[in-house]
Motif scaffolding. Sequence first.
Motif: not given
Length: 72
Positions: A40-61
Amino acid sequence: MKTELKLDRLRTKRRELEDKLMEAERQETGRFSRIPWGAGMRWSKISVSTRRSDSLRERIAKVDKQITELTK
């Protein structure tokens, strides 16, 4: 007869999507674990994308919704 086949296909599809979701969540956890403590002190973006799992949850729904419509 026809609705039973559709229900079988939907249930199989749901199981496959759940397996894919487990794999996607495992990969996301692996990415999170590889982020070093001081990132967090070295890079501005440290989060990981969860797009794939979010889209899979939508498809399961959606599949769950189709299953409930067929069982009514």
